[in-house]
Design an enzyme around this catalytic site. Structure first.
Site, PDB file in Angstrom:
ATOM      1  N   ALA A 128      33.841  36.647  42.924  1.00  0.00           N
ATOM      2  CA  ALA A 128      33.281  36.317  41.617  1.00  0.00           C
ATOM      3  C   ALA A 128      33.408  34.816  41.380  1.00  0.00           C
ATOM      4  CB  ALA A 128      34.011  37.077  40.511  1.00  0.00           C
ATOM      5  N   CYS A 129      32.277  34.147  41.204  1.00  0.00           N
ATOM      6  CA  CYS A 129      32.305  32.709  40.919  1.00  0.00           C
ATOM      7  C   CYS A 129      31.993  32.479  39.442  1.00  0.00           C
ATOM      8  CB  CYS A 129      31.341  31.945  41.821  1.00  0.00           C
ATOM      9  SG  CYS A 129      29.593  32.274  41.523  1.00  0.00           S
ATOM     10  N   THR A 130      32.098  31.224  39.021  1.00  0.00           N
ATOM     11  CA  THR A 130      31.921  30.920  37.604  1.00  0.00           C
ATOM     12  C   THR A 130      30.521  31.265  37.105  1.00  0.00           C
ATOM     13  OG1 THR A 130      31.493  28.642  38.252  1.00  0.00           O
ATOM     14  CG2 THR A 130      33.680  29.134  37.419  1.00  0.00           C
TER      15      THR A 130
END
Length: 105
Positions: A8-10
């Site tokens: 999960a990235c920003t």
């Protein structure tokens, strides 16, 4: 060895899926089974089942943001890194996971 993970990235788009692909490929190349759940702008994809989590030797969280359902991994060995690590050095991350599991046996 069985590995599960969450990416999960920003922003929840590019790095999330790149991290997933690189981790799965690196694990397969090293002879391990790996399933990676993604959490991004379109929600949760490839959601890990309770059976997958229970069977896992270790959990890799390649995350830049707070993830939902983290409590599912309580009691498991966990390595948490930024997605950038999973993208740039997936093989080293898999090697580190193997080391952690072997040290705790």
């Amino acid at each position: 060895m069985k590995i599960v993970g969450v990416a999960a990235c920003t922003v929840g788009i590019a790095h999330t899926y790149i991290a997933q692909e690189k981790l799965e490929n690196a694990a397969k190349k090293a002879g391990h089974e790996m399933a990676v759940e993604t959490q991004g702008t379109i929600g949760v994809e490839n959601e890990l089942t309770p059976e997958q989590i229970a069977a896992a030797d270790i959990v890799i969280l390649a995350v830049d943001v707070k993830i939902s359902g983290r409590e599912r991994f309580d009691g498991k060995r966990i390595i948490q890194v930024p997605t950038e690590v999973a993208v740039k050095s997936p093989s080293k991350l898999i090697e580190k996971a193997v080391e952690v599991v072997e040290q705790s046996v």
